[in-house]
Design a protein around this motif. Structure first.
Motif, PDB file in Angstrom:
ATOM      1  N   GLY A 199       0.775  -1.227   0.000  1.00 19.84           N
ATOM      2  CA  GLY A 199       0.000   0.000   0.000  1.00 19.84           C
ATOM      3  C   GLY A 199       0.810   1.282   0.000  1.00 19.84           C
ATOM      4  N   GLN A 200       2.143   1.187  -0.112  1.00 24.60           N
ATOM      5  CA  GLN A 200       2.978   2.394  -0.142  1.00 24.60           C
ATOM      6  C   GLN A 200       3.043   3.027  -1.526  1.00 24.60           C
ATOM      7  N   ALA A 201       2.419   2.390  -2.517  1.00 24.20           N
ATOM      8  CA  ALA A 201       2.356   2.948  -3.866  1.00 24.20           C
ATOM      9  C   ALA A 201       0.973   3.542  -4.080  1.00 24.20           C
ATOM     10  N   LEU A 202       0.939   4.764  -4.548  1.00 27.27           N
ATOM     11  CA  LEU A 202      -0.325   5.452  -4.819  1.00 27.27           C
ATOM     12  C   LEU A 202      -0.504   5.580  -6.320  1.00 27.27           C
ATOM     13  N   THR A 203      -1.683   5.193  -6.811  1.00 27.98           N
ATOM     14  CA  THR A 203      -1.956   5.233  -8.239  1.00 27.98           C
ATOM     15  C   THR A 203      -3.061   6.232  -8.534  1.00 27.98           C
ATOM     16  N   SER A 204      -3.193   6.557  -9.805  1.00 26.47           N
ATOM     17  CA  SER A 204      -4.230   7.467 -10.256  1.00 26.47           C
ATOM     18  C   SER A 204      -4.747   6.979 -11.596  1.00 26.47           C
ATOM     19  N   GLU A 205      -6.018   7.204 -11.849  1.00 21.69           N
ATOM     20  CA  GLU A 205      -6.590   6.855 -13.142  1.00 21.69           C
ATOM     21  C   GLU A 205      -6.133   7.816 -14.234  1.00 21.69           C
ATOM     22  N   HIS A 206      -5.599   8.974 -13.845  1.00 17.62           N
ATOM     23  CA  HIS A 206      -5.270  10.037 -14.789  1.00 17.62           C
ATOM     24  C   HIS A 206      -3.829  10.005 -15.285  1.00 17.62           C
ATOM     25  N   THR A 207      -3.009   9.108 -14.734  1.00 24.45           N
ATOM     26  CA  THR A 207      -1.602   9.046 -15.139  1.00 24.45           C
ATOM     27  C   THR A 207      -1.089   7.617 -15.013  1.00 24.45           C
ATOM     28  N   ASP A 208      -0.054   7.305 -15.781  1.00 27.52           N
ATOM     29  CA  ASP A 208       0.586   5.992 -15.670  1.00 27.52           C
ATOM     30  C   ASP A 208       1.607   5.965 -14.541  1.00 27.52           C
ATOM     31  N   ALA A 209       2.003   7.130 -14.050  1.00 30.28           N
ATOM     32  CA  ALA A 209       3.009   7.191 -12.996  1.00 30.28           C
ATOM     33  C   ALA A 209       2.428   6.670 -11.679  1.00 30.28           C
ATOM     34  N   ILE A 210       3.305   6.099 -10.861  1.00 26.80           N
ATOM     35  CA  ILE A 210       2.946   5.641  -9.519  1.00 26.80           C
ATOM     36  C   ILE A 210       3.803   6.416  -8.534  1.00 26.80           C
ATOM     37  N   ARG A 211       3.177   6.906  -7.476  1.00 26.95           N
ATOM     38  CA  ARG A 211       3.910   7.630  -6.431  1.00 26.95           C
ATOM     39  C   ARG A 211       4.241   6.649  -5.318  1.00 26.95           C
ATOM     40  N   LEU A 212       5.507   6.607  -4.928  1.00 28.90           N
ATOM     41  CA  LEU A 212       5.963   5.722  -3.860  1.00 28.90           C
ATOM     42  C   LEU A 212       6.268   6.553  -2.622  1.00 28.90           C
ATOM     43  N   ARG A 213       5.649   6.195  -1.525  1.00 30.74           N
ATOM     44  CA  ARG A 213       5.906   6.896  -0.263  1.00 30.74           C
ATOM     45  C   ARG A 213       7.109   6.260   0.426  1.00 30.74           C
ATOM     46  N   ASN A 214       8.029   7.092   0.897  1.00 23.93           N
ATOM     47  CA  ASN A 214       9.103   6.598   1.758  1.00 23.93           C
ATOM     48  C   ASN A 214       9.618   7.733   2.624  1.00 23.93           C
ATOM     49  N   PRO A 215      10.411   7.440   3.642  1.00 26.54           N
ATOM     50  CA  PRO A 215      10.861   8.482   4.575  1.00 26.54           C
ATOM     51  C   PRO A 215      11.647   9.620   3.922  1.00 26.54           C
TER      52      PRO A 215
END
Length: 82
Positions: free
Chosen positions: A29-45
């Protein structure tokens, strides 16, 4: 000065652009996705990082997830045969 990349084993998955669900599961669950982009945001410290299709998502020994460009990944990592 000279440095050597330390040999460590990591878990990784390649983000293809079509496997968002698998990436989210891999990152617990540390990866955040969006329907509007192919990019994935990764949360880390260290702050959020962006993975794009083709990148490998690497879990480092401390449990943080980082995107790694495929060329860098292929030059830096070998598949561990179990």
């Amino acid at each position: 000065m000279r440095f050597r990349h330390r040999a460590i084993e990591v878990e990784a998955i390649q983000y293809t652009g079509t496997n968002k669900k698998e990436v989210v599961e891999f990152t617990s669950g540390q990866a955040l996705t969006s329907e509007h982009t192919d990019a994935i945001r990764l949360r880390n410290p260290e702050g959020d990082m962006v993975a794009r299709p083709g990148d490998y998502i690497v879990c480092d020994p401390s449990g943080c997830f980082h995107p790694v460009h495929p060329l860098v990944f292929e030059e830096s990592y070998d598949l561990v045969k179990e």
